[in-house]
Scaffold this motif. Structure first.
Motif, short mmCIF file in Angstrom:
data_model
loop_
_atom_site.label_atom_id
_atom_site.label_comp_id
_atom_site.label_asym_id
_atom_site.label_seq_id
_atom_site.Cartn_x
_atom_site.Cartn_y
_atom_site.Cartn_z
N THR A 1 0.82 -1.21 0.00
CA THR A 1 0.00 0.00 0.00
C THR A 1 0.86 1.26 0.00
O THR A 1 0.50 2.25 -0.62
CB THR A 1 -0.93 0.03 1.23
OG1 THR A 1 -0.16 -0.22 2.40
CG2 THR A 1 -2.00 -1.06 1.10
N SER A 2 2.01 1.22 0.66
CA SER A 2 2.86 2.41 0.68
C SER A 2 3.67 2.50 -0.61
O SER A 2 3.88 1.50 -1.30
CB SER A 2 3.81 2.36 1.88
OG SER A 2 4.79 1.35 1.69
N ALA B 1 6.81 2.94 -0.81
CA ALA B 1 8.05 2.16 -0.65
C ALA B 1 7.80 0.69 -0.94
O ALA B 1 8.59 0.03 -1.64
CB ALA B 1 8.60 2.34 0.76
N ASP B 2 6.69 0.16 -0.42
CA ASP B 2 6.38 -1.25 -0.66
C ASP B 2 6.10 -1.51 -2.13
O ASP B 2 6.54 -2.51 -2.70
CB ASP B 2 5.16 -1.68 0.18
CG ASP B 2 5.52 -1.91 1.64
OD1 ASP B 2 6.72 -1.82 1.97
OD2 ASP B 2 4.61 -2.18 2.44
N MET B 3 5.35 -0.60 -2.76
CA MET B 3 5.03 -0.78 -4.18
C MET B 3 6.30 -0.73 -5.03
O MET B 3 6.41 -1.45 -6.02
CB MET B 3 4.00 0.26 -4.63
CG MET B 3 2.61 -0.06 -4.11
SD MET B 3 1.31 0.95 -4.83
CE MET B 3 1.30 2.32 -3.70
N ALA B 4 7.26 0.11 -4.61
CA ALA B 4 8.52 0.18 -5.35
C ALA B 4 9.29 -1.14 -5.23
O ALA B 4 9.90 -1.61 -6.20
CB ALA B 4 9.37 1.33 -4.81
N LYS B 5 9.24 -1.76 -4.04
CA LYS B 5 9.92 -3.06 -3.86
C LYS B 5 9.28 -4.14 -4.73
O LYS B 5 9.98 -4.96 -5.33
CB LYS B 5 9.86 -3.48 -2.38
CG LYS B 5 10.78 -2.69 -1.49
CD LYS B 5 10.60 -3.14 -0.04
CE LYS B 5 11.40 -2.24 0.89
NZ LYS B 5 11.07 -2.49 2.29
N VAL B 6 7.95 -4.13 -4.80
CA VAL B 6 7.24 -5.11 -5.63
C VAL B 6 7.60 -4.89 -7.10
O VAL B 6 7.88 -5.84 -7.84
CB VAL B 6 5.72 -5.01 -5.41
CG1 VAL B 6 4.97 -5.86 -6.44
CG2 VAL B 6 5.36 -5.47 -3.99
N ALA B 7 7.60 -3.63 -7.53
CA ALA B 7 7.91 -3.31 -8.93
C ALA B 7 9.34 -3.74 -9.27
O ALA B 7 9.61 -4.27 -10.35
CB ALA B 7 7.71 -1.83 -9.19
N ALA B 8 10.26 -3.52 -8.32
CA ALA B 8 11.66 -3.88 -8.57
C ALA B 8 11.82 -5.40 -8.68
O ALA B 8 12.52 -5.90 -9.56
CB ALA B 8 12.54 -3.34 -7.44
N ALA B 9 11.13 -6.13 -7.79
CA ALA B 9 11.22 -7.60 -7.84
C ALA B 9 10.62 -8.11 -9.14
O ALA B 9 11.18 -9.00 -9.79
CB ALA B 9 10.49 -8.20 -6.64
#
Length: 200
Positions: free
Chosen positions: A71-72, A74-82
């Motif tokens: 939801t944040s 930062a979390d969405m960026a981690k998911v996109a990077a993975a």
């Protein structure tokens, strides 16, 4: 697309998992045979003629560092990077250039990606999970599945499968349980960052 992987000896997998659990974490044996164990991924690989199929399953914790819905920012960026890393399988699996492998198809599935509307649907065991034996749907809420099919011009050059880049890219992954079918037969093994290559 799953015809090669359907031949995998899934009966061997719980044995390998149970043995690993005996050696390491007794607290992970609560009925699931360690099927969803943090730090542990699973890879099914099958080589048939010029077709190579790879299916990677991993708890989201290993790849993005969390298992809740992103939801944040930062979390969405981690998911996109993975996801971006998983979309480059030729690099991720270090397939030898001499084999001339090209990606024929790839499919990434996880509720974290937000593009599979039925991923957390309670009826999901009525459809495509049954094709894999049905046992995975209990863990779908926090799993990432990546399924790749390659066409290799010179499959004879596929002598090893090196998973070092997976460990380098996703350092929370400590070991990967591998089921491999090739012209030389089938094997079940476990690889770690220190010993990340296996022979076809």
């Amino acid at each position: 697309m799953r015809r090669l992987l359907l031949a995998l000896p899934f009966a061997l997998l719980p044995l390998a998992i149970a043995q690993a659990a005996d050696e390491h974490d007794h607290d992970h044996e609560h009925g699931s045979l360690g099927a969803h164990e943090h730090g542990v991924g699973r890879l099914n690989a099958a080589l048939d003629g010029q077709t190579l199929e790879l299916e990677l399953e991993s708890p989201a914790m290993n790849l993005v560092g969390f298992e809740h819905a992103a939801t944040s920012d930062a979390d969405m960026a981690k998911v996109a990077a993975a996801r971006a890393q998983l979309e480059k399988p030729l690099a991720l699996f270090s397939l030898p250039a001499a084999a001339g492998c090209k990606v024929a198809s790839q499919k990434l599935e996880s509720p974290l990606f937000g593009d599979k509307p039925d991923a957390d649907d309670h009826d999901d065991d009525d459809h495509d999970e049954d094709a894999k034996g049905g046992e995975a749907h209990h863990h779908d809420h926090s799993e990432i599945h990546a399924h790749y099919q390659f066409t290799c011009a010179a499959p004879g050059a596929l002598t090893t499968l090196d998973l070092a880049n997976i460990f380098n890219t996703f350092p929370a992954t400590q070991k990967i349980q591998v089921q491999l079918i090739s012209p030389n037969g089938q094997q079940g093994t476990e690889v770690t960052a220190k010993s990340a290559a296996l022979k076809f």
